[in-house]
Design a protein around this motif. Structure first.
Motif, PDB file in Angstrom:
ATOM      1  N   LYS A  58     128.784 -13.769  24.481  1.00  0.00           N
ATOM      2  CA  LYS A  58     127.989 -14.731  26.121  1.00  0.00           C
ATOM      3  C   LYS A  58     126.968 -15.372  25.201  1.00  0.00           C
ATOM      4  O   LYS A  58     126.770 -16.763  25.073  1.00  0.00           O
ATOM      5  CB  LYS A  58     127.710 -14.585  27.415  1.00  0.00           C
ATOM      6  N   ALA A  59     126.036 -14.642  24.452  1.00  0.00           N
ATOM      7  CA  ALA A  59     124.921 -15.181  25.175  1.00  0.00           C
ATOM      8  C   ALA A  59     124.936 -16.363  23.054  1.00  0.00           C
ATOM      9  O   ALA A  59     124.668 -17.019  22.894  1.00  0.00           O
ATOM     10  CB  ALA A  59     123.688 -14.368  23.821  1.00  0.00           C
ATOM     11  N   SER A  60     126.199 -15.573  22.576  1.00  0.00           N
ATOM     12  CA  SER A  60     126.215 -16.289  21.149  1.00  0.00           C
ATOM     13  C   SER A  60     126.811 -17.642  20.986  1.00  0.00           C
ATOM     14  O   SER A  60     126.848 -18.508  20.815  1.00  0.00           O
ATOM     15  CB  SER A  60     126.982 -15.194  20.058  1.00  0.00           C
ATOM     16  N   GLN A  61     127.373 -17.603  22.453  1.00  0.00           N
ATOM     17  CA  GLN A  61     128.388 -18.234  22.310  1.00  0.00           C
ATOM     18  C   GLN A  61     127.094 -20.058  23.381  1.00  0.00           C
ATOM     19  O   GLN A  61     127.746 -21.066  22.277  1.00  0.00           O
ATOM     20  CB  GLN A  61     129.315 -18.524  23.423  1.00  0.00           C
ATOM     21  N   GLU A  62     126.545 -18.995  23.788  1.00  0.00           N
ATOM     22  CA  GLU A  62     125.856 -20.059  24.411  1.00  0.00           C
ATOM     23  C   GLU A  62     124.929 -21.016  23.290  1.00  0.00           C
ATOM     24  O   GLU A  62     124.249 -21.663  23.202  1.00  0.00           O
ATOM     25  CB  GLU A  62     125.138 -19.437  25.597  1.00  0.00           C
ATOM     26  N   PHE A  63     124.296 -20.076  22.658  1.00  0.00           N
ATOM     27  CA  PHE A  63     123.404 -20.538  21.240  1.00  0.00           C
ATOM     28  C   PHE A  63     124.439 -21.317  20.503  1.00  0.00           C
ATOM     29  O   PHE A  63     123.652 -22.901  20.232  1.00  0.00           O
ATOM     30  CB  PHE A  63     123.339 -19.219  20.351  1.00  0.00           C
ATOM     31  N   ASP A  64     125.611 -20.901  20.461  1.00  0.00           N
ATOM     32  CA  ASP A  64     126.459 -22.303  19.628  1.00  0.00           C
ATOM     33  C   ASP A  64     126.743 -23.523  19.902  1.00  0.00           C
ATOM     34  O   ASP A  64     126.744 -24.347  19.314  1.00  0.00           O
ATOM     35  CB  ASP A  64     127.796 -21.276  19.014  1.00  0.00           C
ATOM     36  N   GLU A  65     126.425 -23.484  21.446  1.00  0.00           N
ATOM     37  CA  GLU A  65     127.043 -25.071  22.414  1.00  0.00           C
ATOM     38  C   GLU A  65     125.575 -25.371  22.259  1.00  0.00           C
ATOM     39  O   GLU A  65     125.040 -26.796  22.157  1.00  0.00           O
ATOM     40  CB  GLU A  65     127.710 -24.688  23.071  1.00  0.00           C
TER      41      GLU A  65
END
Length: 93
Positions: A58-65
């Motif tokens: 989830k954190a990785s996805q949020e960073f990508d966004e």
């Protein structure tokens, strides 16, 4: 570190998962089995590992966004700066 040869019985799915993990990590099945045993001995439960994995994804996805938003804003800013400087009599030094 000295190692002792130990035979263990694994279910086919367990062996397949360890082999896949070893391939991804460029290690061996034995290394991955030892890592799993170390985590178990440290008291890390499967549920905790699942939660950690979920949170990490989830954190990785949020960073990508966030990176995508920042990249878009940087591109708009650059475009604005270019148009402002090209329409002005003063050029950047």
């Amino acid at each position: 570190m000295s190692l002792i040869l130990t035979n263990i019985y694994l279910e086919p799915a367990q062996r397949k998962a360890l082999q896949a993990r070893a391939k991804r990590n460029r290690t061996s099945l034995s290394v991955e089995a030892r890592k799993a045993i170390e985590a178990y001995n440290a008291g890390i439960s499967v549920d905790e590992l699942r939660l950690l994995d979920e949170a990490t994804r989830k954190a990785s996805q949020e960073f990508d966004e966030m990176i995508a938003v920042l990249d878009a804003r940087a591109a708009r800013s650059s475009a604005c700066n270019r148009s402002c400087w090209s329409s002005s009599a003063i050029s950047p030094s």
